[in-house]
Every structure is written in C-alpha cells, then in structure tokens.
Write an enzyme that holds these catalytic residues in place. Structure first.
Site, PDB file in Angstrom:
ATOM      1  N   LEU A  67      -3.096 -20.413 -34.058  1.00  0.00           N
ATOM      2  CA  LEU A  67      -4.091 -21.163 -34.834  1.00  0.00           C
ATOM      3  C   LEU A  67      -3.582 -21.494 -36.244  1.00  0.00           C
ATOM      4  O   LEU A  67      -4.210 -22.232 -36.984  1.00  0.00           O
ATOM      5  CB  LEU A  67      -5.417 -20.399 -34.893  1.00  0.00           C
ATOM      6  CG  LEU A  67      -6.142 -20.285 -33.536  1.00  0.00           C
ATOM      7  CD1 LEU A  67      -7.419 -19.463 -33.671  1.00  0.00           C
ATOM      8  CD2 LEU A  67      -6.465 -21.667 -32.969  1.00  0.00           C
ATOM      9  N   ASN A  98       1.688 -14.683 -35.919  1.00  0.00           N
ATOM     10  CA  ASN A  98       2.775 -15.220 -36.763  1.00  0.00           C
ATOM     11  C   ASN A  98       2.277 -16.269 -37.762  1.00  0.00           C
ATOM     12  O   ASN A  98       2.762 -17.390 -37.822  1.00  0.00           O
ATOM     13  CB  ASN A  98       3.921 -15.769 -35.901  1.00  0.00           C
ATOM     14  CG  ASN A  98       3.494 -16.906 -34.992  1.00  0.00           C
ATOM     15  OD1 ASN A  98       2.314 -17.070 -34.685  1.00  0.00           O
ATOM     16  ND2 ASN A  98       4.453 -17.696 -34.557  1.00  0.00           N
ATOM     17  N   HIS A 236       4.419 -16.029 -21.702  1.00  0.00           N
ATOM     18  CA  HIS A 236       5.126 -17.255 -21.295  1.00  0.00           C
ATOM     19  C   HIS A 236       6.405 -17.045 -20.473  1.00  0.00           C
ATOM     20  O   HIS A 236       7.498 -17.370 -20.922  1.00  0.00           O
ATOM     21  CB  HIS A 236       5.413 -18.155 -22.504  1.00  0.00           C
ATOM     22  CG  HIS A 236       5.915 -17.452 -23.747  1.00  0.00           C
ATOM     23  ND1 HIS A 236       7.002 -16.617 -23.747  1.00  0.00           N
ATOM     24  CD2 HIS A 236       5.452 -17.473 -25.034  1.00  0.00           C
ATOM     25  CE1 HIS A 236       7.195 -16.172 -24.972  1.00  0.00           C
ATOM     26  NE2 HIS A 236       6.273 -16.656 -25.765  1.00  0.00           N
ATOM     27  N   ASN A 282       9.863 -22.844 -26.945  1.00  0.00           N
ATOM     28  CA  ASN A 282      10.519 -21.555 -26.767  1.00  0.00           C
ATOM     29  C   ASN A 282       9.590 -20.583 -26.052  1.00  0.00           C
ATOM     30  O   ASN A 282       8.520 -20.301 -26.566  1.00  0.00           O
ATOM     31  CB  ASN A 282      10.918 -20.974 -28.139  1.00  0.00           C
ATOM     32  CG  ASN A 282      11.756 -19.711 -27.989  1.00  0.00           C
ATOM     33  OD1 ASN A 282      12.320 -19.456 -26.930  1.00  0.00           O
ATOM     34  ND2 ASN A 282      11.818 -18.920 -29.048  1.00  0.00           N
ATOM     35  N   ASP A 309      -0.070 -21.296 -24.752  1.00  0.00           N
ATOM     36  CA  ASP A 309       0.881 -21.134 -25.864  1.00  0.00           C
ATOM     37  C   ASP A 309       0.747 -22.328 -26.815  1.00  0.00           C
ATOM     38  O   ASP A 309       1.741 -22.876 -27.299  1.00  0.00           O
ATOM     39  CB  ASP A 309       2.328 -20.978 -25.372  1.00  0.00           C
ATOM     40  CG  ASP A 309       3.279 -20.510 -26.476  1.00  0.00           C
ATOM     41  OD1 ASP A 309       2.810 -20.224 -27.605  1.00  0.00           O
ATOM     42  OD2 ASP A 309       4.493 -20.435 -26.227  1.00  0.00           O
ATOM     43  N   HIS A 313       2.244 -28.503 -34.344  1.00  0.00           N
ATOM     44  CA  HIS A 313       3.108 -28.788 -35.488  1.00  0.00           C
ATOM     45  C   HIS A 313       2.742 -30.163 -36.027  1.00  0.00           C
ATOM     46  O   HIS A 313       2.142 -30.978 -35.316  1.00  0.00           O
ATOM     47  CB  HIS A 313       4.584 -28.791 -35.080  1.00  0.00           C
ATOM     48  CG  HIS A 313       5.117 -27.442 -34.706  1.00  0.00           C
ATOM     49  ND1 HIS A 313       5.285 -26.427 -35.621  1.00  0.00           N
ATOM     50  CD2 HIS A 313       5.496 -26.930 -33.511  1.00  0.00           C
ATOM     51  CE1 HIS A 313       5.756 -25.347 -35.005  1.00  0.00           C
ATOM     52  NE2 HIS A 313       5.887 -25.623 -33.719  1.00  0.00           N
TER      53      HIS A 313
HETATM   54 ZN   LIG Z   1       6.348 -16.462 -27.748  1.00  0.00          ZN
END
Ligand SMILES: [Zn+2]
Length: 427
Positions: A67, A98, A236, A282, A309, A313
């Site tokens: 988020l 993150n 993932h 990724n 996931d 951006h």
């Molecule tokens: Zn990851």
C-alpha cells in the site's frame, strides 16, 4: 440498515455452499438465508440487489499487497489502495511492511491501522517486518507488532538471507501463532538480475535470475519450518521446482502454505520481449514449464492462495530502461478476471477458485473473514463471471497504472463490493 441480495448463485467454500438463493445483511453482518423474499422486500428502507445470473461470495482477501504508505504516497496511499481493492472485489488487504519507515515496530503498525480506519474503505491487516528495517540482522519488535495488530511477519521485497536469523524468527512467532511469510530469493544467485534467466534473457542481453535463486531459499525455509514447527508461508511462488518442494513438504506434514500471483500463472517471460517494464516483476515471470507446474499445484491443493502482490509504481519510475525500472505490477484491479481464466480453462472449479481468494488466505493469517456464515461480518462481493471486459490501466483506481495486461480482453466484472454491510463499490 438492511440489504437483501436476491436470486444469486451463492458460493461460500467455508460452508461448502453453492446454491441459488437470497442473503440478508443486517447491522453489518450476514443475518439470514431466505427462501422467500416477498415480505422482506417490502420492508421500509431496505436495499434490494437483484443478483440474478451473478455470483455472491465472501469478499476477497488479498494477503499480499503493497500500500506504499507511509513513505511512498506518490505510488499509492492506503486510501487509493483500498479504492482499487474495492473495485477488484477485495474486502480485506494484508499489507507488506516495506514502507518508509519500515513497519518494524508498533508505532508504524498503529499509524497504518489508524489511516486505514479513517481513510480506507476496506479492511487492512498489516504484516510486520522480521528484522529491524528489514536489514536482515536483528529481529524487529515482533511481540509489540503482534499486540498492535500485525497478522504475520516478513521482510518481503527482500529475503532474510541469514539462516540463523530466520530460525530465530520462526521460533519466536510460534508463541503468537502467526506465520512467517518468506520472500524466497537468494540474493547472491539473483544478483543484479532483472528477468528470468534463460533463452529470452540471453536473446535480449538482460541479466537473468535463475529458478534456483528461489528454490534454494524455499528448500532452506522448509527445513527451518521442520526444525522449529513454525507456520511458514511462501509468498509469490514462481517456479516449478518451488511447487514440487512445497508439495513434498506438505505430504510430510510440515506446516507450510503458499501463494501464487495471477501474473505468474498467466504470463511467460516472452512478455518482456519488447522490453515492457510493466512486466518486470520480482520474482520474475518464468516459462511455460513453470506455469504448467503452478497450474498443477493450484489443482492439487499445493498452492493454497491466489494473491496479487499488488505493487504500484509511478509512470515516471517505469518509463525508463528495463534495467533501471522498479519491480512490480499493479494487480488489484485485474486479479479476479485473470483468476477466472483458470475456471474457463478447467484448472479449478469456481468454488475452488473462490476458496483460494477467501477462506484459505483468511485462515493462514487468522483473520475472521472469508465466510458468509450467519453472524459473520458482511464482507461480500457480487460479480458477473462471464461479462467481457477490456483492461484499461488508465482507468485503475490505483495510482499504479503499471500493468502488462492493458488492452487484454478478459471475463469477469465486479458489480458490488460490500464491507461490514456497507456498499463501498458498485457499478
Ligand atoms: Zn516479495
């Protein structure tokens, strides 16, 4: 406030329900399944939704989203991420730590929850970091974060490279009963790779990330889960080898669960042939062989969950050379349609698919959602599984328009999303 959803095909894997019926929502909860609606429909102030030909299911639970708030509000905010979720039929989001600052202590967790309560239209469940700053060396304030509401821990975006630290994290979380979510990647093997290592990366002259980069850490984390008895969840999954390792671990009774993203079961590394940075993700998109095994894993239950996931951006960040672009796909608003392809292709039945979007993720992060049992919080999605749509990334509610699926024609459209009895999205 009352809402009656009538004549729908109600699918709720938590109760093994798949029937045509009517469901009444009252005071924010599922209050009854009605066989006759004539009397109820005449009640004053009741909202009636005729869902004939559509599916009613528990609202989807996405257990892997970014988020971006706090710290990266230009990419996404809790508010816009929740709006994107509602448009995609998701009523609960499990958000990765993150951010900036990293969610590695209770004050960040509380900030996220406060923002979600005041600005978000769907439920938000934060996941805390494994290590301080997700730097990989010393454990974060896991106990405090759990008390504050974190439903798991992960350094997602990065692996926990130090096996001893990972072992300690697993030993530590057992007391709280929450999973350790593993971003399985050996950073030494993936190096500066930007896509799948193979024929296409050679042809394009781009640095590759081998399947082994993921599988080495999947194998390690399964070994540590066996050692510690902790609940390990692999995020993932992208390779055939990972699926085989997890399948074997499950057979041996190890507490491991896993998820796959729609892009990993839909695209192959051919998607980057034109250097489309929107397909840079990724772990990277792999090959047809990997997709085959992933689909087998979805079918045989090795893969428990479909999670997007969602990694928004800004346009500027993605409009650069392939090498320089950040990893990630904005996934909340295409997740359902891409997943419905699995049903169309006979890989999963519709109830099996819905289970992987609702009940299974809820159980893994131990939130009381993903069910339409009488008395449950009324988080509900209504969708038309056949409706043909054309993906238009510029119409995403998410700030992240980074989708490799722009222009794709897919089936499936959400018509209503209901959170705690309140309609938060309709079309
Ligand atoms: Zn990851």
């Amino acid at each position: 406030m009352k809402t009656l959803i009538k004549s729908a095909r109600i699918i709720d894997p938590s109760q093994d329900i798949d029937l045509i019926g009517n469901i009444l929502i009252e005071n924010g909860t599922v209050s009854a399944y009605l066989s006759d609606t004539a009397k109820t429909e005449k009640e004053r102030g009741i909202k009636v939704i005729d869902a004939k030909g559509r599916i009613v299911a528990p609202g989807f639970v996405d257990m892997h989203v970014h988020l971006r708030e706090p710290g990266f509000e230009y990419k996404e905010t809790i508010k816009t991420g929740c709006e994107a979720a509602a448009a995609g039929g998701f009523t609960s989001l499990v958000c990765m730590p993150n951010t900036n600052p990293v969610n590695d202590n209770a004050s960040v967790t509380e900030y996220i929850l406060l923002k979600a309560r005041t600005e978000g239209i769907v439920n938000v469940f934060p996941v805390g970091a494994v290590t301080k700053g997700s730097m990989g060396s010393s454990l974060a304030e896991i106990g405090e974060m759990f008390e504050a509401g974190c439903v798991g821990i992960t350094d997602d975006g990065l692996p926990v490279m130090n096996s001893k630290v990972m072992r300690h994290a697993m030993e530590y979380v057992r007391a709280f009963g929450i999973p350790v979510i593993s971003h399985a990647e050996d950073r030494n093997l993936s190096g500066n790779g930007v896509m799948n290592e193979g024929f296409i990366s050679n042809r394009l002259g781009l640095r590759g990330i081998p399947n082994a980069s993921e599988e080495v850490i999947v194998a390690r984390d399964i070994t540590l889960a066996e050692l510690t008895g902790a609940h390990l969840h692999i995020a993932h999954v992208s390779t055939a080898g990972s699926v085989r390792l997890i399948r074997e671990a499950k057979i041996r009774g190890i507490r491991v669960t896993c998820e796959v993203t729609p892009h990993h079961f839909t695209l192959t590394d051919q998607a980057v042939l034109n250097y489309d940075t929107n397909a840079k993700v990724n772990p990277p998109i792999r090959t047809g062989k990997d997709i085959e095994e992933i689909r087998e894993g979805l079918k045989d239950g090795t893969i428990d969950v479909i999670a997007t996931d969602h990694a928004p951006h800004s346009e500027d960040e993605k409009k650069v050379e392939f090498d320089l672009a950040p990893f990630g796909i904005s996934g909340l608003e295409t997740g359902l349609s891409l997943s419905l392809s699995l049903v169309k292709e006979g890989i999963l039945s519709l109830p099996e698919l819905i289970r992987k979007l609702t009940f299974n993720p809820s159980r893994i992060v131990r939130i009381n959602r993903g069910t339409l049992k009488v008395g449950a919080v009324a988080d509900v999605v209504i969708f038309d599984p056949e409706k043909l749509i054309t993906v238009d990334r510029m119409k995403f509610r998410s700030k992240g328009k980074n989708s490799p699926f722009h222009g794709w024609k897919l089936n499936g459209e959400v018509t209503h999303t209901i959170v705690g009895g309140k309609i938060v999205y309709s079309r």
